[in-house]
Design a protein around this motif. Sequence first.
Motif: not given
Length: 237
Positions: A147, A177, A131, A135, A172
């Motif tokens: 984040l 996200i 993740m 990002g 997220g």
Amino acid sequence: MTPTLPKFPTWRSPSHPEKPHMTHALHIDFYLDLVCPWCLIGKRQLDRAVAEFTNVPGNPAVQVHWRSVQLFPDLPVEGLDFEAFYRQRLGSIDAVHARQAQVRAAARRAGTEVHFERIRRFPNTRLAHQMLAYGTEKLSPEMLNALLDALLEGYFQQGADLGDEDSLLAIGSRHEIDPAAWRAWLDHEHRFPEQNRVSSVPLLVFNRQISLRGAQPQGVLLEAMGEACEAAAASTI
């Protein structure tokens, strides 16, 4: 985890205007794992140092690059019981409590909190680093920083399971996200960030010249930042 430091010149605040003008951007590589409390503490110290450094007229912009390190890549995907993991790692529950007290004290000095009592799972961080990699590609530096803060705080302050996809998406989705886009990115790319081979985290590298290990105090970071910038300026003469 305190390194042997080079002899840095004194970092000069706005009260010392004789500091030469620096125009080169300062690049900082910050190597971290999301389950390392010293990375949370070190990031808080770095945030403060960057804010102070960039507030000085003539100092360059600072660009921080977050480098993923998975300290325990062989953990089960579902992770392990948090207390059992640390009891086995440190040898006794008394040793665990002593280490946790040390970390809590350091966190408070850095202006943050660590709530070990809320953590139930010691996760495999592969998915969380994915993740973060997503990002890095899709978010602005400011949103990426937010984040990362949310992932660290989610684990160390709310006890979120960073190995669980639903828990990660709950974090997220509050930081731009999109769940569907992230899942499609994962399915298509099967990505994992480059495995950075470092022996411990946090590790900070300034302009690829000066490195510091551990959650260093703000003053030490400022001196390293000044030294790296002065070295860069000298190299252009």
